[in-house]
Design an enzyme around this catalytic site. Structure first.
Site, PDB file in Angstrom:
ATOM      1  N   ASP A  29       8.984 -38.689   5.667  1.00  0.00           N
ATOM      2  CA  ASP A  29       7.584 -38.218   5.731  1.00  0.00           C
ATOM      3  C   ASP A  29       7.212 -37.091   4.758  1.00  0.00           C
ATOM      4  O   ASP A  29       6.493 -36.151   5.139  1.00  0.00           O
ATOM      5  CB  ASP A  29       7.239 -37.775   7.152  1.00  0.00           C
ATOM      6  CG  ASP A  29       7.362 -38.893   8.174  1.00  0.00           C
ATOM      7  OD1 ASP A  29       7.689 -40.029   7.780  1.00  0.00           O
ATOM      8  OD2 ASP A  29       7.132 -38.633   9.362  1.00  0.00           O
ATOM      9  N   GLU A  77       4.696 -41.427   8.028  1.00  0.00           N
ATOM     10  CA  GLU A  77       4.058 -41.561   9.341  1.00  0.00           C
ATOM     11  C   GLU A  77       2.593 -41.926   9.133  1.00  0.00           C
ATOM     12  O   GLU A  77       1.892 -41.263   8.362  1.00  0.00           O
ATOM     13  CB  GLU A  77       4.152 -40.254  10.133  1.00  0.00           C
ATOM     14  CG  GLU A  77       3.504 -40.383  11.512  1.00  0.00           C
ATOM     15  CD  GLU A  77       3.588 -39.126  12.369  1.00  0.00           C
ATOM     16  OE1 GLU A  77       4.297 -38.178  11.992  1.00  0.00           O
ATOM     17  OE2 GLU A  77       2.922 -39.116  13.421  1.00  0.00           O
ATOM     18  N   LYS A 134       5.817 -45.999   9.485  1.00  0.00           N
ATOM     19  CA  LYS A 134       6.125 -45.890  10.921  1.00  0.00           C
ATOM     20  C   LYS A 134       4.932 -45.306  11.678  1.00  0.00           C
ATOM     21  O   LYS A 134       4.333 -44.323  11.227  1.00  0.00           O
ATOM     22  CB  LYS A 134       7.375 -45.026  11.115  1.00  0.00           C
ATOM     23  CG  LYS A 134       7.270 -43.588  10.599  1.00  0.00           C
ATOM     24  CD  LYS A 134       8.623 -42.913  10.720  1.00  0.00           C
ATOM     25  CE  LYS A 134       8.591 -41.442  10.377  1.00  0.00           C
ATOM     26  NZ  LYS A 134       7.761 -40.601  11.225  1.00  0.00           N
ATOM     27  N   LYS A 137       7.015 -40.998  15.648  1.00  0.00           N
ATOM     28  CA  LYS A 137       7.772 -39.886  15.069  1.00  0.00           C
ATOM     29  C   LYS A 137       9.141 -40.383  14.588  1.00  0.00           C
ATOM     30  O   LYS A 137       9.620 -39.982  13.539  1.00  0.00           O
ATOM     31  CB  LYS A 137       7.941 -38.757  16.096  1.00  0.00           C
ATOM     32  CG  LYS A 137       6.629 -38.233  16.677  1.00  0.00           C
ATOM     33  CD  LYS A 137       5.663 -37.773  15.610  1.00  0.00           C
ATOM     34  CE  LYS A 137       4.387 -37.209  16.226  1.00  0.00           C
ATOM     35  NZ  LYS A 137       3.315 -37.084  15.190  1.00  0.00           N
ATOM     36  N   VAL A 162      10.524 -33.929   6.503  1.00  0.00           N
ATOM     37  CA  VAL A 162       9.766 -33.066   7.427  1.00  0.00           C
ATOM     38  C   VAL A 162       9.237 -33.885   8.600  1.00  0.00           C
ATOM     39  O   VAL A 162       9.021 -35.088   8.459  1.00  0.00           O
ATOM     40  CB  VAL A 162       8.592 -32.394   6.689  1.00  0.00           C
ATOM     41  CG1 VAL A 162       9.106 -31.519   5.570  1.00  0.00           C
ATOM     42  CG2 VAL A 162       7.564 -33.390   6.166  1.00  0.00           C
ATOM     43  N   THR A 163       8.990 -33.196   9.711  1.00  0.00           N
ATOM     44  CA  THR A 163       9.405 -31.856  10.019  1.00  0.00           C
ATOM     45  C   THR A 163      10.716 -31.889  10.817  1.00  0.00           C
ATOM     46  O   THR A 163      10.984 -32.843  11.533  1.00  0.00           O
ATOM     47  CB  THR A 163       8.346 -31.067  10.841  1.00  0.00           C
ATOM     48  OG1 THR A 163       8.139 -31.726  12.100  1.00  0.00           O
ATOM     49  CG2 THR A 163       7.024 -30.990  10.094  1.00  0.00           C
ATOM     50  N   CYS A 167       9.827 -35.348  13.330  1.00  0.00           N
ATOM     51  CA  CYS A 167      10.238 -36.676  12.837  1.00  0.00           C
ATOM     52  C   CYS A 167      11.693 -36.730  12.384  1.00  0.00           C
ATOM     53  O   CYS A 167      12.344 -37.773  12.528  1.00  0.00           O
ATOM     54  CB  CYS A 167       9.277 -37.142  11.754  1.00  0.00           C
ATOM     55  SG  CYS A 167       7.641 -37.481  12.455  1.00  0.00           S
ATOM     56  N   GLN A 207      27.754 -29.010  20.256  1.00  0.00           N
ATOM     57  CA  GLN A 207      28.631 -29.855  21.091  1.00  0.00           C
ATOM     58  C   GLN A 207      29.443 -30.848  20.253  1.00  0.00           C
ATOM     59  O   GLN A 207      29.483 -32.045  20.550  1.00  0.00           O
ATOM     60  CB  GLN A 207      27.821 -30.605  22.136  1.00  0.00           C
ATOM     61  CG  GLN A 207      27.040 -29.679  23.075  1.00  0.00           C
ATOM     62  CD  GLN A 207      26.266 -30.467  24.108  1.00  0.00           C
ATOM     63  OE1 GLN A 207      26.845 -31.023  25.023  1.00  0.00           O
ATOM     64  NE2 GLN A 207      24.953 -30.516  23.940  1.00  0.00           N
TER      65      GLN A 207
HETATM   66  C1  C5J Z   1       6.396 -35.334  11.247  1.00  0.00           C
HETATM   67  C2  C5J Z   1       4.653 -34.501  12.685  1.00  0.00           C
HETATM   68  N1  C5J Z   1       6.593 -36.065  10.170  1.00  0.00           N
HETATM   69  N2  C5J Z   1       5.166 -33.286  12.782  1.00  0.00           N
HETATM   70  N3  C5J Z   1       5.180 -35.440  11.853  1.00  0.00           N
HETATM   71  O1  C5J Z   1       7.262 -34.579  11.649  1.00  0.00           O
HETATM   72  O2  C5J Z   1       3.663 -34.797  13.323  1.00  0.00           O
END
Ligand code: C5J
Length: 225
Positions: A29, A77, A134, A137, A162-163, A167, A207
């Site tokens: 993204d 996205e 997509k 997320k 990101v982020t 995502c 973990q």
């Molecule tokens: C992504 C969002 N790409 N934060 N989208 O993380 O809405």
């Protein structure tokens, strides 16, 4: 590069080993609306510099990865222009006056084909690199990513973009449940919120690497040499 020779990358919680023929770089993204100063993310008051610092390390990594002849995939996205793949709950979430599908500073927000939905020029995909559109997320939900990875015999992913906490984390968790090993590169992933950047990475490597590994792009560049 020997495509079937195991490459070792310094990482946490322990070194990440990958076989080049079976490992893809998955860039999540890196879209104009999230990263550019005139985009939707900035319009909402987010500090896009927290995301923009990832551009240069991603650019260097992408160049090295391409030069080594390894596989690259990108995600975006967004939704169909008629919004038939947009769950009503996602549309109204946040109670914002401007929401997905409305006109934003770079066209309709998170709608495929709009300028803001596209990938930033610095990391623009080559025609040979699959772009996964997509609606959610996670990059596996309602996409053909898993089929593409299986068809290309990919078992391991180096994940950037990101982020970090949204995502990137969702995709890494989905990938982990499907049996992929994921290495996330700290300098190549970004969040508008520094505390989420920190915790998003902690959660992956905690973990014993419950969701995957964390490293820096410099370590991958060294390993590729
Ligand atoms: C992504 C969002 N790409 N934060 N989208 O993380 O809405």
């Amino acid at each position: 590069m020997d495509m079937y020779h195991t490459v070792v990358v310094e990482a946490e919680p322990y070194p990440f080993e990958f076989v080049p023929a079976h490992c893809a770089l998955l860039i999540i993204d890196m879209q104009r609306d999230f990263l550019e100063t005139g985009g939707f993310g900035a319009m909402l008051g987010n500090d896009v510099s927290e995301l923009r610092r990832t551009i240069e390390p991603n650019r260097k990594l992408l160049a090295a990865w391409r030069a080594a002849g390894l596989q690259v995939m990108h995600t975006r996205e967004g939704h169909r222009p008629d919004l038939t793949d947009l769950p009503p709950a996602k549309k109204v979430r946040g109670r914002s006056t401007t929401c997905i599908g409305d006109v934003g500073p770079m066209g309709r927000i998170l709608v495929r084909g709009e300028p803001g939905h596209d990938i930033i020029p610095e990391l623009y995909p080559l025609p040979t690199e699959p772009v996964i559109d997509k609606p959610g997320k996670g990059a596996f939900f309602a996409t053909d990513l898993h089929a593409i990875l299986q068809n290309r015999d990919i078992k391991q992913l180096i994940v950037t973009g990101v982020t970090t906490e949204v995502c990137v984390n969702t995709t890494v968790r989905e990938a982990n449940d499907r049996g992929y090993d994921c290495l996330v590169l700290e300098d190549c992933v970004g969040s508008y919120f520094p505390q989420f950047q920190e915790m998003g990475l902690q959660m992956i490597k905690a973990q014993g690497g419950i969701f995957g590994w964390v490293s820096q792009s410099a370590n991958v560049l060294i390993a590729l040499k």
